[in-house]
Design an enzyme around this catalytic site. Sequence first.
Site, PDB file in Angstrom:
ATOM      1  CD  GLU A 167       2.722  47.618   9.461  1.00  0.00           C
ATOM      2  OE1 GLU A 167       1.885  48.479   9.791  1.00  0.00           O
ATOM      3  OE2 GLU A 167       2.445  46.672   8.714  1.00  0.00           O
ATOM      4  CE1 TYR A 169       9.274  51.680  11.576  1.00  0.00           C
ATOM      5  CE2 TYR A 169       7.273  51.219  10.312  1.00  0.00           C
ATOM      6  CZ  TYR A 169       8.645  51.068  10.504  1.00  0.00           C
ATOM      7  OH  TYR A 169       9.381  50.300   9.633  1.00  0.00           O
ATOM      8  NE  ARG A 217      -0.028  49.988   6.334  1.00  0.00           N
ATOM      9  CZ  ARG A 217       1.121  49.430   5.974  1.00  0.00           C
ATOM     10  NH1 ARG A 217       2.123  50.187   5.549  1.00  0.00           N
ATOM     11  NH2 ARG A 217       1.268  48.141   5.999  1.00  0.00           N
ATOM     12  CG  HIS A 255       8.454  46.432  11.725  1.00  0.00           C
ATOM     13  ND1 HIS A 255       7.921  45.758  10.646  1.00  0.00           N
ATOM     14  CD2 HIS A 255       8.538  47.722  11.330  1.00  0.00           C
ATOM     15  CE1 HIS A 255       7.699  46.588   9.659  1.00  0.00           C
ATOM     16  NE2 HIS A 255       8.057  47.796  10.045  1.00  0.00           N
ATOM     17  CD  GLN A 342      15.408  33.941  -1.359  1.00  0.00           C
ATOM     18  OE1 GLN A 342      14.482  33.170  -1.511  1.00  0.00           O
ATOM     19  NE2 GLN A 342      16.575  33.750  -1.933  1.00  0.00           N
TER      20      GLN A 342
END
Length: 681
Positions: A167, A169, A217, A255, A342
């Site tokens: 992701e 990181y 991961r 991201h 949301q």
Amino acid sequence: MNSPYPYLLAPLTVGAVTLRNRVIMGSMHTGLEDSRKDFPRLAAYYAERAAGGVGLIVTGGFAPNIAGWAKPLAGTLATHAAASRHRVITDAVHAAGGRIALQILHTGRYGYHPFVVAPSRLKSPISPFAPRALSAHGIERQIQAFARCAALAQEAGYDGVEVMGSEGYFINQFIAAHTNHRTDEWGGSYINRMRLPVEIVRRVRERVGPDFVIIYRLSMLDLVPDGSTWDEVVTLAKAVETAGASILNTGIGWHEARIPTIATSVPRAAFSWVTKKLKGEVGIPLVTSNRINTPDVGERVLAEGCADLVSMARPFLADPEFVNKAAAGRADRINTCIACNQACLDHLFVNRKASCLVNPRACHETELNYTPAAQPRRYAVVGAGPAGLACATVLAQRGHAVDLFEAADDIGGQFDMACRIPGKEEFNETLRYFRTRIADTGVKLHLSTRVAAPTLIDAHYDSVILATGVVPRDPQLPGQAEGAARGQVLTYVEVLRGQRPMGRRVAVVGAGGIGFDVAEYLVNGGHSATLDAPLWRREWGVADPEQTRGGLGRPEITPPAHEVWLLQRKDERLGQRLGKTTGWIHRAELHKKQVKMVGGVNYEGISEQGLAISYGQQHEKAELLEVDTIVLCAGQLSVRELQEPLESAGVPFHVIGGAALAAELDAKRAIDAACRLATTL
Ligand code: FAD
Ligand code: NAP
Ligand code: SF4
């Protein structure tokens, strides 16, 4: 009895740990990780999921040191005292029969604080802080912090750790040439760039011994320029296995990637083919993830040999009993995550605790409970939109007798129209869930019944709940009535219900959530790429990482079905107020379909030739948009016509959802208010 999901529900032994099934609750930050006072809440949240049957829980990320913080004072595991505080979590999960691993998350340059570190001094496009490039000594300190954190997790009673290597990181920042410009032994060649993850896993294994579960991961598809090639992914997977990992989890997209990876418009299991490419390359179990939200989809990807386990994160916010319901053959009772973001991710961006639009109890397990009513009463709920559905079913679950009246011939209210938007098909699942809840809780549903005040007054209910929702606002533009008579001006309701023919060139008046959705509906001409995964991949440029680095291909856009102008009066960027984590996707989708998004307009008038507009307070630069159809998406007004007669008759009543306040209404607010009211009656 035959298992309804033989692949999904099969146990799996990893090291000394036997998981009762192949379902992992993936790491999901809730905001409860960051303060010790919230640990009892976090424990209750996880314990409920453990009791609900999930095989293994992975916590939200905990930083191994200050440099790894996601934000100032983010949850950190770096001392024995901190480890002892985690006992309340691990004990609660184990008492409920579950297993839990702690995620070690070092955010590197994604951290929102001034102490961020990275392989090179390259600021990320999604963070205001430029990182400090680490020295070799600094890198060694980070590795030590990972190993210490894992040992402390073991001391705290966790069954394993997940080393977050994807992701975009910290670890990912070393692996990709995109962010690693070093020339020492930690940069340059791929062997050097992957040294950090391999060393971290090796040192963690050294500290925790052979039996502790280590999940790594791995970013299998970076979706950023200069991402990893497939050969590099395989090389890293093998090296991490050799270094001591017990399970490999799939990471998709950094991201900062401009391709959606988990939003509701992403097809279900859209990336499981990527995990499948790694099958056979390593001997340890593989986990696949992203947009798996039903047991059927989980079963299918396992049966197709994509992976050995599936990871779902948000689906466990939506329903803690996901696995038990699947095992009981009642998947139709699962409250399905609709991937809206949301109440979960969008909350975290504004420093609120995560919850769930379809399940407001998520992360509120210690305070919002649907306990049996001390005294059963009779209630009428008027309106079967999200607010009425939630209120009626919680009231009935608590033992009350409930009549639910709905004027339309089906449940759903405005939400029933949301389901018709390409990319929002998941919203149907919420209505399916409420249908089973109505049946299970014994709510008496009266469809096609526009209830009037005398009926409610004569029935002598203990109380009436007005969930009568909203109707579209009529903006009364000059020439609008004549245009409507010609069939040139339509409301969004007429468009989405397919009640009226449309021209090819369309102006959408109003660019709120509904204006954006209607534009999406128009340009896609009724075809949804969300239900057509190959088309979705082509439109977003998702490629095979064997062909192109990081899987970043060239988007191929299908021409729009309508030529659309999306208009608003406010002089600001259109879509600025849409959800933090999804607004950019809506804007990008409309941009790709050449929708002309125009702000700061005045609506001067509608004629047979089209819509005349001008700009600014001086009404300058008048122009005529030669459109065939004008669709009104100008917000909504509350429906409250029953309130006054009930008040006059002295009937106790409550008003919820859009009926209470139309401004800034969404289904999250409607359902939350409904559930909270229903617990107090
Ligand atoms: P409503 O949904 O308006 O329901 C009220 C119901 O009461 C209606 O079914 C009506 O027929 C009934 N009723 C009224 N008077 C009577 C009466 N006298 N007797 C019997 N029945 C009566 N929200 C989100 O959170 N996320 C989204 O992504 C999203 N997308 C949307 C997309 C579209 C295209 C639309 C139209 C809406 C979207 N919304 C979204 C908004 C969401 O659907 C509404 O906020 C929500 O439906 C409001 O719920 P409610 O129950 O208060 O009212
Ligand atoms: P909205 O967000 O309030 O937008 C209304 C739009 O109409 C605005 O662009 C507004 O812009 C315009 N408008 C208001 N009064 C007008 C008038 N008199 N004449 C002309 N234009 C006018 O409402 P909505 O789009 O109807 O959405 C309703 C609710 O559903 C929203 O609150 C939203 O949260 C929810 N929803 C959410 C999503 C989601 O993805 N989360 C999607 C759809 C809907 P100007 O005043 O600048 O012209
Ligand atoms: Fe899923 Fe939406 Fe709930 Fe988040 S808020 S868990 S995305 S349904």
